[in-house]
Motif scaffolding. Structure first.
Motif, short mmCIF file in Angstrom:
data_model
loop_
_atom_site.label_atom_id
_atom_site.label_comp_id
_atom_site.label_asym_id
_atom_site.label_seq_id
_atom_site.Cartn_x
_atom_site.Cartn_y
_atom_site.Cartn_z
N SER A 190 12.69 -93.26 5.95
CA SER A 190 11.38 -93.07 6.60
C SER A 190 10.26 -93.48 5.67
N GLN B 194 9.17 -90.56 13.14
CA GLN B 194 10.44 -89.88 13.37
C GLN B 194 10.30 -88.71 14.35
N ASP C 166 11.42 -95.14 13.85
CA ASP C 166 12.17 -94.22 13.00
C ASP C 166 13.07 -93.34 13.86
N GLU C 167 14.36 -93.61 13.80
CA GLU C 167 15.35 -92.86 14.59
C GLU C 167 14.97 -92.75 16.06
MG LIG Z 1 13.67 -90.06 8.09
#
Ligand SMILES: [Mg+2]
Ligand SMILES: Nc1ncnc2c1ncn2[C@@H]1O[C@H](COP(=O)(O)OP(=O)(O)OP(=O)(O)O)[C@@H](O)[C@H]1O
Lengths: 334, 261
Positions: free
Chosen positions: B42, B83, B163-164
């Motif tokens: 991240s 995220q 992010d994810e």
């Molecule tokens: Mg992360």
């Protein structure tokens, strides 16, 4: 969001209507009542001399100042709640209001009360005090190129208490008359409001208020978090700093004239958000109207409710606001 | 669209998370960062998206130093989905997506016809048209994630960083998101950079993979070059068998056990 204003016009109309009724009431009612039918001729410059004097030199300036101060504090509160993402932030929690009082106290200690009550000197000292304390709070909250809202609140509350303590120390040296003047200031009162204070507030509020309005779209974006807002191109920290500065100026303007009445800055934005939702482009102007209405009402109640004694507006603003929060507590689940 | 990290050091307070890292994001391809929790994925993504200023080194966007370009200018080239994004519960999906137009807007954010067109397109592309008038607070985790992706799409940038993006989603919705990104890459030539925890999905959908461990790049390249038993041991501390999946024509990692101490 596009239909923001059109879909909320009812709320705007209702609040503005309330404000106008309050304005009329505060112009007409009082120790010597003026009847509604006389108002147009008085406003046009006719009628009895005494009634004209009461209307133009006492009630009208006072009502105008009440509305200006109320909306200044409400806008300050809206900015602060928006930039910190915290509904409980208010002009009082960033220490600025206390700073305003400290400036006034220094003035009173430095010269005799009669000189200190000069219509421009007192506001000036109060604004300088507020900005000095604001500068201290900002520099203590500033870390690694940014001001974190949580840190700002903690520092603001701590500095606010320190300033209150300093004010208490200063007040120990005062005589009764001076102290009661200070006490009136601390409880938030419009008894010193006149056309001079209105003339100082109006242009300042127009400028700072429109700057605040121009930040509302950015506040909307900042509501989705610092990171997401920054990814959309918002310079989050710089914006936050500018908004805190605007809020500090608005608060000190209000406090200079009406004392500690920052509670309006907590209640009015709350009310506006409850009525109109999350769009700050709507919430900010609505909160300004609500703040004006609240202070006008608080002041009118303070003047009328008990015969021969004037209760500071701040007391009734506190009671009204307190009732509103109790109502919220009682009606919301969990 | 060229995104390059050159000798980049990224730090919080005084802890360096990433030091002296070099990384080239191939244009018009899908790049995925993998690595264990806390390895700096991240952080690196934030550095690439201009959200963190490097202590040392530079990030270059189309050859220009990203921290010297205007925030708005960067936001028209690059979008980023954090995220764990948060938004007020009362915000409508359409309102959230409209915020994606911020880099193109002026004073008070009045929407132009072009803004409306892009918002509708983003809603449709992310498949959340039907949810447009629902408040975010009433959506499931997966629906909310799609709404956020729609916001990033409304930003209409040549590069999208995520992010994810598949956390909170069930398998079908995970595939829905990844297929959407694949389609955006294929049809609209968007550069996609993302962080994924599922190594197999990363291998299946990426052209380029970057494996991170403790803030340094351990391996990077084509999935079949990055996904090896050695790398799994080195990066994730696990023993794994690597097979080839004929259906997807990509490597498949079957974790067996944690590596002996
Ligand atoms: Mg992360
Ligand atoms: N805002 C922050 N302030 C201080 N330290 C942070 C912050 N964010 C991350 N870190 C630290 O930086 C390191 C790398 O974190 P990062 O979030 O980049 O890891 P990650 O690879 O994304 O992990 P995950 O898979 O759990 O999301 C961690 O040690 C973490 O504790």
């Amino acid at each position: 969001m596009r239909a923001a204003f059109t879909s909320h016009w009812r709320i705007f109309a209702a609040l503005s209507g309330l404000l106008i009724v309050e304005l009329l009431a505060s112009l007409l009612l009082g120790n010597s009542a003026i009847s509604l039918s006389h108002l147009p001729s008085l406003l046009a410059g006719g009628g009895e001399f005494d009634a004209r004097l009461v209307l133009f030199q006492l009630r009208l300036p006072r009502a105008v100042v009440a509305m200006l101060v109320g909306s200044a504090l409400a806008v300050a509160g809206t900015l602060l709640q928006g930039l910190s993402g915290n509904d409980l932030t208010s002009p009082a929690t960033i220490g600025v209001e206390a700073g305003s009082g400290l400036g006034l106290m220094f003035l009173i200690v430095a010269m005799p009360l009669s000189a200190a009550r000069h219509p421009l000197l007192a506001p000036l000292a109060s604004i300088l005090g507020a900005l000095a304390i604001a500068a201290i709070v900002f520099s203590l909250a500033y870390r690694h190129g940014s001001i974190l809202p949580a840190r700002l609140l903690l520092v603001g509350i701590a500095v606010g208490y320190a300033v209150q303590a300093a004010m208490l120390l200063l007040s120990l040296r005062m005589n009764y008359v001076t102290y009661s003047y200070v006490l009136t200031w601390m409880s938030g009162s419009l008894s010193s409001a006149d056309w001079t204070s209105a003339a100082m507030l109006a242009p300042a509020l127009a400028i700072v208020g429109s700057m605040a309005l121009s930040k509302t779209h950015v506040l909307n974006v900042m509501a989705i978090g610092d990171e997401a807002a920054a990814a959309l191109g918002v310079a989050v920290h710089r914006q936050r700093l500018t908004m805190i500065g605007l809020a500090a100026v608005l608060t000190s303007l209000g406090a200079a004239v009406a004392g500690q009445i920052g509670f309006i800055g907590l209640v009015a934005p709350h009310l506006a958000r409850r009525l109109a939702g999350d769009d700050y482009r709507v919430v900010l102007p609505l909160s300004a109207i609500a703040g004006a209405a609240l202070l006008l009402l608080g002041d009118a109640l303070g003047r009328q409710l008990v015969q021969d004694v004037e209760i500071p507006a701040g007391v009734f603003v506190g009671i009204l606001g307190g009732c509103y929060f109790l109502y919220l507590l009682a009606t919301t689940k969990n | 669209m060229e995104l390059v990290a050159h000798n980049v050091t990224l730090a919080y307070e005084d802890v360096n998370v990433v030091s002296g890292l070099n990384c080239v994001i191939p244009p018009r391809q899908i790049t995925t960062f993998i690595g264990p929790n806390g390895s700096g994925k991240s952080t690196l993504l934030r550095g690439l998206a201009r959200l963190m200023k490097p202590r040392a080194g530079v990030v270059l966007l189309d050859g220009k130093e990203i921290h010297r370009s205007g925030t708005g200018q960067v936001a028209r080239r690059l979008s980023m989905l954090p995220q764990r994004p948060t938004a007020p519960d009362g915000l409508l999906v359409r309102e959230l997506v409209a915020l994606g137009r911020f880099p193109y807007q002026g004073f008070l954010g009045a929407l132009t016809a072009e803004d409306d067109r892009q918002i509708d397109l983003a809603l449709r592309t992310a498949g959340v048209e039907a949810l447009a008038d629902r408040p975010l607070g009433e959506l499931s985790g997966g629906q909310r994630q799609l709404a956020w992706i729609a916001m990033a799409l409304a930003q209409n940038t040549p590069a999208i960083l995520l992010d994810e993006p598949t956390t909170f989603l069930d398998l079908a919705h995970q595939l829905e998101v990844l297929e959407l990104l694949e389609k955006l890459n294929r049809d609209a030539e968007r550069t996609i950079v993302m962080v994924l925890h599922d190594v197999n999905q990363a291998a299946r959908f990426s052209h380029h993979m970057v494996a991170l461990s403790r803030g340094t790049i351990v391996a990077s390249g084509k999935p079949e070059d990055v996904i090896t038993a050695d790398l799994m041991r080195q990066v994730f501390d696990i023993e794994a068998e690597i097979m080839h999946c004929a259906a997807t024509d990509s490597p498949l990692c079957v974790p067996l056990s944690r590596s002996p101490e």
